[in-house]
Design an enzyme around this catalytic site. Structure first.
Site, PDB file in Angstrom:
ATOM      1  N   TYR A 155       0.827  -1.207   0.000  1.00 52.64           N
ATOM      2  CA  TYR A 155       0.000   0.000   0.000  1.00 52.64           C
ATOM      3  C   TYR A 155       0.866   1.263   0.000  1.00 52.64           C
ATOM      4  O   TYR A 155       0.631   2.199  -0.769  1.00 52.64           O
ATOM      5  CB  TYR A 155      -0.914  -0.035   1.223  1.00 52.64           C
ATOM      6  CG  TYR A 155      -1.854   1.130   1.372  1.00 52.64           C
ATOM      7  CD1 TYR A 155      -2.997   1.228   0.580  1.00 52.64           C
ATOM      8  CD2 TYR A 155      -1.619   2.115   2.324  1.00 52.64           C
ATOM      9  CE1 TYR A 155      -3.880   2.291   0.735  1.00 52.64           C
ATOM     10  CE2 TYR A 155      -2.492   3.179   2.490  1.00 52.64           C
ATOM     11  CZ  TYR A 155      -3.622   3.262   1.692  1.00 52.64           C
ATOM     12  OH  TYR A 155      -4.487   4.315   1.840  1.00 52.64           O
ATOM     13  N   LYS A 159       0.995   4.077  -2.954  1.00 48.89           N
ATOM     14  CA  LYS A 159       0.593   5.453  -2.683  1.00 48.89           C
ATOM     15  C   LYS A 159       1.742   6.439  -2.897  1.00 48.89           C
ATOM     16  O   LYS A 159       1.515   7.576  -3.299  1.00 48.89           O
ATOM     17  CB  LYS A 159       0.047   5.563  -1.263  1.00 48.89           C
ATOM     18  CG  LYS A 159      -1.302   4.857  -1.072  1.00 48.89           C
ATOM     19  CD  LYS A 159      -2.353   5.367  -2.034  1.00 48.89           C
ATOM     20  CE  LYS A 159      -3.738   4.871  -1.693  1.00 48.89           C
ATOM     21  NZ  LYS A 159      -4.785   5.337  -2.644  1.00 48.89           N
TER      22      LYS A 159
END
Length: 300
Positions: A155, A159
């Site tokens: 993640y 991001k």
């Protein structure tokens, strides 16, 4: 903000932050393509928007591949005649520490967040360039991508990559007057409810409407999903003309601008640096004030 006549696509907008984005854009006058893998959730959002006098249609499909990205843009143009804003919000979590994360965990998150942002932004940019009237790419990032977060290799990497793409595309699309910005939101969602320090206040607010306390809204910059949606509306509007290549944070009562990575300290050695020379000067030179890492613990 008046977005009458504008058309937006919001990926992952069946619930949570994405739903708030879609509803806020529609309330400001934009026609919205609602996207989610949950058909019932997407239909509910569309029903709410149309009942309030807005315009919306749903596309039930998983973000990631080029075919779905093309479908989203094709639906916007077919139903509403154009595309002005693409909000790449869709995402999933597969949290594991590094030594327990599988290839499948890693690939699934990268596919939806990073590849999905790429394919949807590319399809939108192609359409906006054909229209020749400019546009907006609003890419949803996270504090995890800015600072790292325990158990979120996949993640955080995705991001962080999204912010890097925003900076790159801001340069590439400037001539076409397509602004590209990353948004770094913090809000009370199903994910933040799992943080023990936040859970009690969030659950009480949802249970009886008690406002979130100041330490959450100000110190942590965490509020409702509606608090975040206002930034999306602003960036989609003409009031945001000229704002591009930025990573902008919002949550609760806090609005922020994230800095771009830059050289913090540097030194020179004639003829270059040997390993011994680096070791002898590191603590008093370039490495005297090392950077922090990880999302700071809540101040409670």
């Amino acid at each position: 903000m008046d977005l009458t006549g504008k058309v937006a696509v919001v990926t992952g907008s069946g619930r949570g932050l994405g739903r708030a984005y879609a509803e806020a854009l529609a309330a400001a006058g934009a026609a919205v393509v609602v996207n989610d893998i949950d058909a019932e959730a997407a239909a509910e959002v569309v029903k709410g928007i149309t009942a309030a006098g807005g315009r919306a249609v749903e596309v039930v499909a998983p973000v990631g591949g080029s075919d779905v990205a093309a479908q989203l843009v094709r639906t916007a143009v077919g139903e509403f005649g154009r595309l002005d804003t693409m909000v790449t919000n869709a995402g999933i979590l597969r949290d594991r520490v590094l030594w327990k994360m599988t290839d499948e965990d890693f690939d699934a998150v990268i596919n939806v967040h990073l590849r999905g942002t790429f394919t949807c932004a590319r399809a939108a940019a192609i359409q906006m360039r054909v229209q020749d009237t400019g546009g907006r790419l609003i890419l949803i990032s996270s504090p995890a991508g800015q600072r790292g977060n325990f158990g979120q290799t996949n993640y955080a990497a995705a991001k962080a990559g999204i912010v890097a793409m925003a900076r790159t595309w801001a340069m590439e699309l400037a001539k076409a007057q397509i602004a590209v910005n990353a948004v770094v939101p913090v809000a009370a969602t199903e994910m933040t409810k799992t943080i023990p320090a936040f859970a009690g206040a969030i659950e009480q607010s949802e249970r009886d409407g008690t406002p979130l306390p100041d330490w959450l809204r100000k110190d942590e910059g965490l509020g409702t999903v509606e608090d975040v949606a206002s930034l999306i509306v602003f960036l989609a509007s003409d009031a945001a003309n000229g704002i591009t290549g930025q990573a902008i944070g919002i949550g609760g009562d806090k609005l922020s601008l994230w800095s771009h990575p830059r050289e913090k300290a540097f030194a020179y050695a004639d003829g270059g640096w040997s390993a011994d020379a680096i070791a002898s000067t590191w603590d008093t030179g370039v490495g005297a004030e090392p950077e922090t890492y990880g999302i700071p613990a809540p101040k409670v």
